[in-house]
Write a protein that holds these residues in place. Structure first.
Motif, PDB file in Angstrom:
ATOM      1  N   ASP A  72       0.822  -1.213   0.000  1.00 30.85           N
ATOM      2  CA  ASP A  72       0.000   0.000   0.000  1.00 30.85           C
ATOM      3  C   ASP A  72       0.859   1.267   0.000  1.00 30.85           C
ATOM      4  N   GLN A  73       1.988   1.229   0.697  1.00 34.23           N
ATOM      5  CA  GLN A  73       2.842   2.409   0.782  1.00 34.23           C
ATOM      6  C   GLN A  73       3.754   2.594  -0.430  1.00 34.23           C
ATOM      7  N   LEU A  74       4.060   1.513  -1.118  1.00 41.60           N
ATOM      8  CA  LEU A  74       5.079   1.563  -2.166  1.00 41.60           C
ATOM      9  C   LEU A  74       4.563   1.296  -3.580  1.00 41.60           C
ATOM     10  N   HIS A  75       3.310   0.918  -3.734  1.00 41.13           N
ATOM     11  CA  HIS A  75       2.812   0.405  -5.017  1.00 41.13           C
ATOM     12  C   HIS A  75       2.998   1.353  -6.198  1.00 41.13           C
ATOM     13  N   ILE A 118      -2.007  -9.839  -2.762  1.00 38.18           N
ATOM     14  CA  ILE A 118      -1.071  -8.930  -3.426  1.00 38.18           C
ATOM     15  C   ILE A 118      -1.319  -8.943  -4.929  1.00 38.18           C
ATOM     16  N   LEU A 119      -1.507 -10.124  -5.487  1.00 40.66           N
ATOM     17  CA  LEU A 119      -1.778 -10.230  -6.922  1.00 40.66           C
ATOM     18  C   LEU A 119      -3.057  -9.483  -7.282  1.00 40.66           C
ATOM     19  N   GLU A 120      -4.066  -9.586  -6.440  1.00 37.46           N
ATOM     20  CA  GLU A 120      -5.317  -8.870  -6.698  1.00 37.46           C
ATOM     21  C   GLU A 120      -5.070  -7.363  -6.716  1.00 37.46           C
ATOM     22  N   ARG A 121      -4.311  -6.864  -5.760  1.00 37.31           N
ATOM     23  CA  ARG A 121      -4.009  -5.429  -5.711  1.00 37.31           C
ATOM     24  C   ARG A 121      -3.194  -4.994  -6.929  1.00 37.31           C
ATOM     25  N   LEU A 122      -2.243  -5.830  -7.312  1.00 34.48           N
ATOM     26  CA  LEU A 122      -1.445  -5.510  -8.500  1.00 34.48           C
ATOM     27  C   LEU A 122      -2.338  -5.437  -9.734  1.00 34.48           C
ATOM     28  N   ARG A 123      -3.169  -6.435  -9.893  1.00 34.23           N
ATOM     29  CA  ARG A 123      -4.043  -6.503 -11.066  1.00 34.23           C
ATOM     30  C   ARG A 123      -4.983  -5.308 -11.111  1.00 34.23           C
ATOM     31  N   LEU A 124      -5.586  -4.958  -9.967  1.00 31.24           N
ATOM     32  CA  LEU A 124      -6.513  -3.827  -9.910  1.00 31.24           C
ATOM     33  C   LEU A 124      -5.814  -2.497 -10.181  1.00 31.24           C
ATOM     34  N   SER A 125      -4.516  -2.431  -9.857  1.00 33.52           N
ATOM     35  CA  SER A 125      -3.765  -1.192 -10.089  1.00 33.52           C
ATOM     36  C   SER A 125      -3.354  -1.030 -11.550  1.00 33.52           C
ATOM     37  N   GLY A 126      -3.572  -2.089 -12.353  1.00 31.22           N
ATOM     38  CA  GLY A 126      -3.187  -2.034 -13.760  1.00 31.22           C
ATOM     39  C   GLY A 126      -1.792  -2.567 -14.029  1.00 31.22           C
ATOM     40  N   TYR A 127      -1.155  -3.170 -13.040  1.00 31.38           N
ATOM     41  CA  TYR A 127       0.182  -3.727 -13.240  1.00 31.38           C
ATOM     42  C   TYR A 127       0.150  -4.737 -14.381  1.00 31.38           C
TER      43      TYR A 127
END
Length: 154
Positions: free
Chosen positions: A77-80, A110-119
């Protein structure tokens, strides 16, 4: 965070490398490191470099924050915003490397957050010291494919 002379030298070197990289179209990254002696072994150290080196990017290693009792989801959350590459290291409750998805790191979250961020970068498999590297690589690849495709499918 008070910085040692070595940290300041590293910052200055990273500034130079980042400027050169930017001019050549190359991303310069730092990775969270699982050695207490390193100034990039924790969230605060990483944030200091990222705040003090314009253009510096982050290779996010899922399995290293737990080594020092830091929460990997908080780290994400702090570094994404600066993540350009991801190491999918997992660890068991003793801290040993295990196949991705079989340890205590909340990799699916973590993968879900990455995917939602557009990574859309690389998910690199990383584990050291496992008994059977080939089998662990196959298990890790299968888990990452299934988890990536299962969270927020495209």
């Amino acid at each position: 965070m008070g910085q040692t002379e070595a940290a300041v030298r590293m910052r200055d070197g990273l500034r130079y490398a980042s400027e050169e990289g930017r001019a050549k179209g190359v991303a310069v990254t730092i990775e969270d490191f699982d050695d207490r002696k390193s100034t990039i072994s924790n969230i605060n150290g990483l944030r200091w470099y990222l705040e003090n080196v314009p253009g510096l990017a982050l290779t996010f290693d899922m399995g290293n924050f737990i080594t020092f009792g830091e929460d990997v989801l908080s780290a994400y959350d702090q570094l994404h915003a600066r993540i350009v590459h991801v190491h999918c290291k997992d660890r068991d409750s003793e801290g040993n490397s295990v196949a991705a998805g079989s340890g205590v790191i909340p990799q699916t979250q973590i993968l879900e957050r990455l995917r939602l961020s557009g990574y859309d970068g690389v998910l690199a498999i990383e584990h050291f010291g496992v008994a059977n590297q080939r089998e662990s690589m196959q298990r890790s690849a299968r888990f990452l494919r299934e988890a990536w495709n299962g969270v927020c499918p495209a």
